[in-house]
Scaffold this motif. Structure first.
Motif, PDB file in Angstrom:
ATOM      1  N   HIS A   1       0.650  -1.189   0.081  1.00 58.33           N
ATOM      2  CA  HIS A   1       0.023  -0.096  -0.192  1.00 58.33           C
ATOM      3  C   HIS A   1       0.908   1.277   0.134  1.00 58.33           C
ATOM      4  O   HIS A   1       0.364   2.346  -0.334  1.00 58.33           O
ATOM      5  CB  HIS A   1      -1.240  -0.088   1.042  1.00 58.33           C
TER       6      HIS A   1
ATOM      7  N   SER B   1       0.982   3.322  -3.294  1.00 56.80           N
ATOM      8  CA  SER B   1       0.080   4.549  -3.589  1.00 56.80           C
ATOM      9  C   SER B   1       0.119   5.675  -2.489  1.00 56.80           C
ATOM     10  O   SER B   1      -0.075   6.727  -2.688  1.00 56.80           O
ATOM     11  CB  SER B   1      -1.162   4.148  -4.002  1.00 56.80           C
ATOM     12  N   LEU B   2       0.469   5.237  -1.252  1.00 57.26           N
ATOM     13  CA  LEU B   2       0.367   6.175  -0.065  1.00 57.26           C
ATOM     14  C   LEU B   2       1.490   6.942   0.024  1.00 57.26           C
ATOM     15  O   LEU B   2       1.500   8.047   0.605  1.00 57.26           O
ATOM     16  CB  LEU B   2       0.103   5.256   1.346  1.00 57.26           C
TER      17      LEU B   2
ATOM     18  N   ASP C   1       1.053   5.672   7.592  1.00 57.11           N
ATOM     19  CA  ASP C   1       0.415   6.197   8.643  1.00 57.11           C
ATOM     20  C   ASP C   1       0.805   5.477  10.047  1.00 57.11           C
ATOM     21  O   ASP C   1       0.074   5.519  10.985  1.00 57.11           O
ATOM     22  CB  ASP C   1      -1.158   6.147   8.545  1.00 57.11           C
TER      23      ASP C   1
ATOM     24  N   TRP D   1      -3.776  -5.338  -6.228  1.00 55.50           N
ATOM     25  CA  TRP D   1      -4.853  -4.278  -5.626  1.00 55.50           C
ATOM     26  C   TRP D   1      -5.711  -5.224  -4.857  1.00 55.50           C
ATOM     27  O   TRP D   1      -5.769  -4.833  -3.609  1.00 55.50           O
ATOM     28  CB  TRP D   1      -5.563  -3.631  -6.745  1.00 55.50           C
TER      29      TRP D   1
ATOM     30  N   ASN E   1      -6.410  -4.866  -0.647  1.00 58.20           N
ATOM     31  CA  ASN E   1      -7.822  -5.163  -0.136  1.00 58.20           C
ATOM     32  C   ASN E   1      -7.985  -6.075   0.936  1.00 58.20           C
ATOM     33  O   ASN E   1      -8.896  -6.096   1.821  1.00 58.20           O
ATOM     34  CB  ASN E   1      -8.917  -5.088  -1.135  1.00 58.20           C
TER      35      ASN E   1
ATOM     36  N   ALA F   1      -7.033  -4.867   4.094  1.00 56.20           N
ATOM     37  CA  ALA F   1      -8.019  -3.975   4.811  1.00 56.20           C
ATOM     38  C   ALA F   1      -9.150  -5.032   5.485  1.00 56.20           C
ATOM     39  O   ALA F   1      -9.611  -4.506   6.596  1.00 56.20           O
ATOM     40  CB  ALA F   1      -8.729  -2.974   3.637  1.00 56.20           C
TER      41      ALA F   1
ATOM     42  N   HIS G   1      -7.945  -5.776   8.781  1.00 58.24           N
ATOM     43  CA  HIS G   1      -8.115  -4.868   9.734  1.00 58.24           C
ATOM     44  C   HIS G   1      -9.489  -4.752  10.181  1.00 58.24           C
ATOM     45  O   HIS G   1      -9.849  -4.521  11.418  1.00 58.24           O
ATOM     46  CB  HIS G   1      -7.771  -3.327   8.892  1.00 58.24           C
TER      47      HIS G   1
ATOM     48  N   PHE H   1      -5.231   3.951  -4.855  1.00 57.65           N
ATOM     49  CA  PHE H   1      -4.733   4.816  -3.594  1.00 57.65           C
ATOM     50  C   PHE H   1      -6.128   5.028  -2.562  1.00 57.65           C
ATOM     51  O   PHE H   1      -6.133   4.693  -1.585  1.00 57.65           O
ATOM     52  CB  PHE H   1      -4.602   5.956  -3.996  1.00 57.65           C
TER      53      PHE H   1
ATOM     54  N   THR I   1      -8.568   3.336  -2.046  1.00 55.20           N
ATOM     55  CA  THR I   1      -9.045   1.931  -1.340  1.00 55.20           C
ATOM     56  C   THR I   1      -7.988   1.782   0.000  1.00 55.20           C
ATOM     57  O   THR I   1      -8.056   1.363   0.772  1.00 55.20           O
ATOM     58  CB  THR I   1      -9.215   0.663  -1.965  1.00 55.20           C
ATOM     59  N   ASN I   2      -6.709   2.108  -0.334  1.00 51.77           N
ATOM     60  CA  ASN I   2      -5.558   2.353   0.687  1.00 51.77           C
ATOM     61  C   ASN I   2      -5.848   3.148   1.649  1.00 51.77           C
ATOM     62  O   ASN I   2      -5.516   2.896   2.938  1.00 51.77           O
ATOM     63  CB  ASN I   2      -4.219   2.380   0.072  1.00 51.77           C
ATOM     64  N   VAL I   3      -6.376   4.392   1.340  1.00 54.01           N
ATOM     65  CA  VAL I   3      -6.844   5.388   2.360  1.00 54.01           C
ATOM     66  C   VAL I   3      -7.907   4.707   3.264  1.00 54.01           C
ATOM     67  O   VAL I   3      -7.957   4.952   4.459  1.00 54.01           O
ATOM     68  CB  VAL I   3      -7.315   6.464   1.752  1.00 54.01           C
TER      69      VAL I   3
ATOM     70  N   ALA J   1      -8.319   1.494   4.192  1.00 53.70           N
ATOM     71  CA  ALA J   1      -7.682   0.606   5.020  1.00 53.70           C
ATOM     72  C   ALA J   1      -7.008   1.601   6.085  1.00 53.70           C
ATOM     73  O   ALA J   1      -6.733   1.047   7.170  1.00 53.70           O
ATOM     74  CB  ALA J   1      -6.596  -0.142   4.105  1.00 53.70           C
ATOM     75  N   ALA J   2      -6.208   2.868   5.818  1.00 52.57           N
ATOM     76  CA  ALA J   2      -5.675   3.543   6.915  1.00 52.57           C
ATOM     77  C   ALA J   2      -6.644   3.860   7.878  1.00 52.57           C
ATOM     78  O   ALA J   2      -6.378   4.203   9.010  1.00 52.57           O
ATOM     79  CB  ALA J   2      -5.085   4.755   6.307  1.00 52.57           C
TER      80      ALA J   2
END
Lengths: 239, 239
Positions: free
Chosen positions: A83, A86-87, A91, A125, A129, A132, A135, B126, B128-130, B132-133
């Motif tokens: 991830h 793209s990030l 965080d 991708w 997911n 996530a 998570h 991106f 979808t990665n946010v 997850a954040a």
């Protein structure tokens, strides 16, 4: 190097030889890290992602008082911080839980994959997911499962994920995690984890000692955990 | 229809006219849902993703005893279940919290985007990665923040996200959430939430009443929450 990643991806869909080559050639460098090394720090600018080849790592976030929450555990074959492609900055931080071997995959090689291999792009991708989804399952555990069910669930999750990459036997697996780290996964205190492990063992469900998880009664353990492997997305699909 | 999505994406990177058109033409149909409608059910096979145009929705998971954990809240402009494009079935359900207008984006149109528009693909990946954040930040809240800090953090998060799409004033925003739903976000009981809201109000930090959040002292609120907007990834970047 990428055999466990291939096992994981092929559990879901087929990979062409060209796609496999692109993944192999994605790795620019292999690094060895000792245990307890934070190798990605929250907020730092990244130009590569890390594929876990051997060992266990975790992603974690700290509060100012030092309270730590581990947000995920990664097993070999996991593209730990895909991830970050793209990030760019994360965080959270990433730390080894045991000695690890990792593959460094420069982001520009991933960009090239997105420019030329759309099916492989969708598969990568997908794998972020699934991270996530893990998570979300932890949110459910932390927010609503009691300590017993929550702890049982983590042991079930790791059993299922380690089986996919050939690292669990039917009756258990190695887990180089301290009791403190376990508490940091579960949002519990050390004392509470200690007590919970005792109950799980005495009820004949699971025994965690000496870095080894021994599943005593998988069906009963999964029942206590309300474990449903659907959130791991291990079924076949077409991307 | 997609103006709020464009606001969100353009906060991060530029979009070409071709990319904007592809997004506009992605919407095959617009639907209106009443409040409290579960419009995506855990486990069902999906062939479209949902863009939220108006209203608030949440993603949630239930335990067998009925305990519910809300895993995320979505605001207008969010591509609520873009992750279903690769997951195909979701590990959770999606429900409206207020009357909503949504855009239905068939997965085959997203596939076409991945085949022809790699930059837009990276931008969607991106987003979808946010998501997850946000999950990770909630893990930290659920696992380690106390009730006061956890509740404060949710109000800060929504203020920042609603500001991006022009739906918050400097002193607050509308939030059509019941106290029960708030408890389901926070992993707390109703009674505990009620008590916590009272403390937040009495300390002059934030007042939540009648579906309106009034920020009384943003700086102090963010301090109590240990709020750091970095996890929302609102800064500019190049994809």
């Amino acid at each position: 190097m990428i055999e466990k990643l291939l096992l994981k991806l092929r559990a879901r869909d087929s990979l062409s030889p060209v796609e496999e080559t692109a993944l192999r050639e994605g790795i620019a460098e292999v690094r060895d890290y000792p245990a307890d090394k934070t190798f990605v720090r929250e907020g730092e600018l990244l130009n590569f992602s890390t594929l876990l080849i051997e060992g266990l790592v975790c992603r974690y976030k700290d509060l100012s008082g030092g309270e730590r929450q581990i947000a995920a555990i990664h097993v070999p074959g996991d593209f730990v911080d895909l991830h970050s492609f793209s990030l760019k900055r994360l965080d959270h931080s990433i730390m080894t839980l045991s000695p690890c071997k990792v593959g460094i995959v420069p982001h520009d090689r991933l960009t090239k994959i997105t420019e030329t291999l759309p099916h492989l792009t969708r598969l990568l991708w997908f794998s972020t997911n699934v991270d996530a989804a893990l998570h979300r399952e932890w949110e459910l555990s932390l927010g609503r499962r009691d300590a017993l069910s929550r702890t049982a669930h983590l042991f079930c999750e790791l059993q299922a994920r380690l089986e996919v990459v050939g690292m669990a036997e039917p009756d258990g697996y190695d887990l180089p995690l301290t009791q403190t780290e376990l508490a940091e996964c579960l949002g519990l205190t050390n004392v509470h984890v200690n007590r919970t492990l005792k109950v799980l063992r005495e009820r004949g469900l699971v025994d965690f000692r000496g870095h080894r998880v021994t599943i005593q009664d998988r069906e009963a353990l999964e029942q206590v955990a309300e474990f449903n492997r659907a959130f791991l997305y291990l079924d076949r699909r077409v991307f």
